[in-house]
Design an enzyme around this catalytic site. Structure first.
Site, PDB file in Angstrom:
ATOM      1  N   GLN A   6      46.067  34.232  39.653  1.00  0.00           N
ATOM      2  CA  GLN A   6      47.194  34.978  39.065  1.00  0.00           C
ATOM      3  C   GLN A   6      48.147  35.454  40.165  1.00  0.00           C
ATOM      4  O   GLN A   6      49.370  35.326  40.049  1.00  0.00           O
ATOM      5  CB  GLN A   6      46.634  36.172  38.284  1.00  0.00           C
ATOM      6  CG  GLN A   6      47.667  37.178  37.843  1.00  0.00           C
ATOM      7  CD  GLN A   6      47.049  38.276  36.990  1.00  0.00           C
ATOM      8  OE1 GLN A   6      46.786  38.067  35.808  1.00  0.00           O
ATOM      9  NE2 GLN A   6      46.822  39.437  37.566  1.00  0.00           N
TER      10      GLN A   6
ATOM     11  N   GLU B 253      43.464  40.895  44.362  1.00  0.00           N
ATOM     12  CA  GLU B 253      42.978  39.567  44.779  1.00  0.00           C
ATOM     13  C   GLU B 253      41.801  39.126  43.919  1.00  0.00           C
ATOM     14  O   GLU B 253      41.384  37.977  43.973  1.00  0.00           O
ATOM     15  CB  GLU B 253      42.586  39.603  46.267  1.00  0.00           C
ATOM     16  CG  GLU B 253      43.801  39.689  47.168  1.00  0.00           C
ATOM     17  CD  GLU B 253      43.489  40.064  48.606  1.00  0.00           C
ATOM     18  OE1 GLU B 253      42.296  40.240  48.933  1.00  0.00           O
ATOM     19  OE2 GLU B 253      44.441  40.204  49.390  1.00  0.00           O
TER      20      GLU B 253
ATOM     21  N   ARG C 274      35.873  44.045  31.840  1.00  0.00           N
ATOM     22  CA  ARG C 274      34.966  43.250  31.004  1.00  0.00           C
ATOM     23  C   ARG C 274      33.490  43.491  31.343  1.00  0.00           C
ATOM     24  O   ARG C 274      32.626  43.075  30.568  1.00  0.00           O
ATOM     25  CB  ARG C 274      35.286  41.757  31.129  1.00  0.00           C
ATOM     26  CG  ARG C 274      36.601  41.390  30.438  1.00  0.00           C
ATOM     27  CD  ARG C 274      36.812  39.888  30.362  1.00  0.00           C
ATOM     28  NE  ARG C 274      37.890  39.546  29.438  1.00  0.00           N
ATOM     29  CZ  ARG C 274      39.137  39.251  29.815  1.00  0.00           C
ATOM     30  NH1 ARG C 274      39.470  39.230  31.092  1.00  0.00           N
ATOM     31  NH2 ARG C 274      40.061  38.966  28.910  1.00  0.00           N
TER      32      ARG C 274
ATOM     33  N   ASP D 130      42.006  38.587  40.881  1.00  0.00           N
ATOM     34  CA  ASP D 130      42.623  37.513  40.100  1.00  0.00           C
ATOM     35  C   ASP D 130      43.488  36.692  41.052  1.00  0.00           C
ATOM     36  O   ASP D 130      44.720  36.740  40.999  1.00  0.00           O
ATOM     37  CB  ASP D 130      43.450  38.109  38.969  1.00  0.00           C
ATOM     38  CG  ASP D 130      42.595  38.937  38.021  1.00  0.00           C
ATOM     39  OD1 ASP D 130      42.012  38.364  37.100  1.00  0.00           O
ATOM     40  OD2 ASP D 130      42.466  40.157  38.237  1.00  0.00           O
TER      41      ASP D 130
ATOM     42  N   GLY E 165      39.077  49.495  40.796  1.00  0.00           N
ATOM     43  CA  GLY E 165      39.918  48.378  41.234  1.00  0.00           C
ATOM     44  C   GLY E 165      41.388  48.690  40.957  1.00  0.00           C
ATOM     45  O   GLY E 165      42.242  48.617  41.847  1.00  0.00           O
ATOM     46  N   HIS E 166      41.675  49.090  39.705  1.00  0.00           N
ATOM     47  CA  HIS E 166      43.047  49.478  39.350  1.00  0.00           C
ATOM     48  C   HIS E 166      43.488  50.674  40.192  1.00  0.00           C
ATOM     49  O   HIS E 166      44.622  50.733  40.665  1.00  0.00           O
ATOM     50  CB  HIS E 166      43.125  49.872  37.874  1.00  0.00           C
ATOM     51  CG  HIS E 166      42.703  48.808  36.908  1.00  0.00           C
ATOM     52  ND1 HIS E 166      41.514  48.857  36.225  1.00  0.00           N
ATOM     53  CD2 HIS E 166      43.318  47.665  36.507  1.00  0.00           C
ATOM     54  CE1 HIS E 166      41.413  47.811  35.428  1.00  0.00           C
ATOM     55  NE2 HIS E 166      42.489  47.057  35.588  1.00  0.00           N
TER      56      HIS E 166
HETATM   57  P1  AMP Z   1      43.690  43.831  34.397  1.00  0.00           P
HETATM   58  O1  AMP Z   1      43.790  45.200  33.799  1.00  0.00           O
HETATM   59  O2  AMP Z   1      42.326  43.256  34.390  1.00  0.00           O
HETATM   60  O3  AMP Z   1      44.767  42.896  33.902  1.00  0.00           O
HETATM   61  O4  AMP Z   1      44.012  44.036  35.949  1.00  0.00           O
HETATM   62  C1  AMP Z   1      45.193  44.650  36.384  1.00  0.00           C
HETATM   63  C2  AMP Z   1      45.310  44.480  37.876  1.00  0.00           C
HETATM   64  O5  AMP Z   1      44.192  45.072  38.523  1.00  0.00           O
HETATM   65  C3  AMP Z   1      45.349  43.005  38.307  1.00  0.00           C
HETATM   66  O6  AMP Z   1      46.293  42.850  39.347  1.00  0.00           O
HETATM   67  C4  AMP Z   1      43.946  42.777  38.787  1.00  0.00           C
HETATM   68  O7  AMP Z   1      43.846  41.754  39.759  1.00  0.00           O
HETATM   69  C5  AMP Z   1      43.610  44.128  39.399  1.00  0.00           C
HETATM   70  N1  AMP Z   1      42.157  44.296  39.483  1.00  0.00           N
HETATM   71  C6  AMP Z   1      41.260  44.190  38.465  1.00  0.00           C
HETATM   72  N2  AMP Z   1      40.000  44.338  38.931  1.00  0.00           N
HETATM   73  C7  AMP Z   1      40.103  44.535  40.267  1.00  0.00           C
HETATM   74  C8  AMP Z   1      39.164  44.749  41.316  1.00  0.00           C
HETATM   75  N3  AMP Z   1      37.856  44.778  41.091  1.00  0.00           N
HETATM   76  N4  AMP Z   1      39.637  44.909  42.572  1.00  0.00           N
HETATM   77  C9  AMP Z   1      40.967  44.870  42.830  1.00  0.00           C
HETATM   78  N5  AMP Z   1      41.905  44.676  41.881  1.00  0.00           N
HETATM   79  C10 AMP Z   1      41.488  44.508  40.630  1.00  0.00           C
END
Ligand code: AMP
Length: 281
Positions: free
Chosen positions: A153, A148, A187, A150, A36-37
């Site tokens: 957010q 998307e 998570r 989040d 995702g990241h």
């Molecule tokens: P986090 O490290 O969880 O704070 O996420 C950092 C960024 O990665 C945020 O903009 C999240 O929305 C994005 N993100 C996390 N998981 C996914 C996913 N499965 N698909 C797309 N973006 C993601």
């Protein structure tokens, strides 16, 4: 690719790039990176000459009983992923670099942050808005990338960037999922084998709702019931919320007449997972 810990090092690097007329993309994360990241970083690399990724588990956005201490961390693995995806710089500050002992300034947003996740995580979005503003001021990028996954957010960030005249283009990127449909999340590592299987109930239930809306269902409470009845069949799942909200205001809607976000938060065992889809009319 460099990994730096101080605000000054990031600023110096970005100033040098900008002096050369290069564009800068920025991907804020809390680390323990997954595909995702990676999709955000790759999009940033495509759109910009240079890309900064921040890795910071921001204490301000965690409530007192939440998972700040056990949040997974692995800088070595994260660095490899960033480098392979084409990032140029990782900003990995200690908490002391981000927050002075007498830190007392906050960015808060009314309304949008009281809905959905804001109800069960009351201080969460104030922490997010504050840290994202700080990171924007430190990195000073042309564009910033958010998932998307989040969705609330993302809506909040778009709103405060507009409200406060922050000159950064915000780019939303689609949710990346495991092959079986589970939305990727740092998570997910908390889940036991049984819980990992049970977690499929989130995307499966949302798919039922999507099918119903695509077949013409416009009553939000019917859509919510479809999701709720499906989740209740999974013994390891406990619903935090199921909502159909206006995509911009995040306020619940009774009838689906324009673009809506169907968003859920569900505990699988002790792990709180979120998922969503947007339906555009
Ligand atoms: P986090 O490290 O969880 O704070 O996420 C950092 C960024 O990665 C945020 O903009 C999240 O929305 C994005 N993100 C996390 N998981 C996914 C996913 N499965 N698909 C797309 N973006 C993601």
């Amino acid at each position: 690719m460099r990994v730096v810990k101080s605000v000054k090092e990031v600023r110096d690097a970005v100033k040098e790039w900008k002096a050369q007329g290069l564009s800068v993309g920025f991907v804020p994360t809390m680390g323990y990176l997954h595909e995702g990241h990676e999709s955000l970083i790759k999009k940033a690399v495509k759109d910009n000459d240079r890309v900064v990724v921040s890795i910071f588990v921001n204490p301000m956005q965690f409530g007192p009983t939440e998972d700040l201490d056990k949040y997974p961390r692995d800088l070595e693995r994260d660095s490899k992923l960033c480098e392979n995806a084409g990032a140029n710089l990782i900003f990995h500050p200690e908490k002391e670099e981000m927050y002075f002992e007498d830190f007392s300034s906050y960015v808060d947003i009314n309304g949008l942050s009281d809905e959905l996740c804001g109800k069960s995580r009351p201080i969460h979005f104030r922490g997010v808005c504050t840290v994202v503003t700080k990171l924007f001021n430190i990195v000073n990028p042309d564009r910033a990338y958010f998932g998307e996954k989040d969705a609330q957010q993302l809506a909040i960030i778009r709103r405060f960037v507009r409200d406060l005249n922050i000159d950064i283009e915000i780019i939303g990127c689609p949710i990346i999922r495991e092959e079986d449909g589970l939305a990727k999340s740092s998570r997910n590592t908390y889940l036991s084998k049984e819980e990992r299987q049970a977690a499929l109930i989130l995307s499966q239930s949302l798919n039922l709702a999507k099918d119903a809306i695509n077949s013409g269902e416009r009553n939000s409470s019917v859509v919510i019931d479809i999701i709720s009845n499906s989740i209740k069949k999974e013994p390891l799942a406990k619903i935090d919320y199921i909502e159909v909200v206006d995509s911009l205001s995040m306020k619940p809607v009774k009838t689906i007449e324009k673009s809506v976000l169907v968003a859920i938060a569900v505990y699988i065992g002790k792990t709180r997972l979120i998922d969503n889809f947007t339906f555009n009319i």
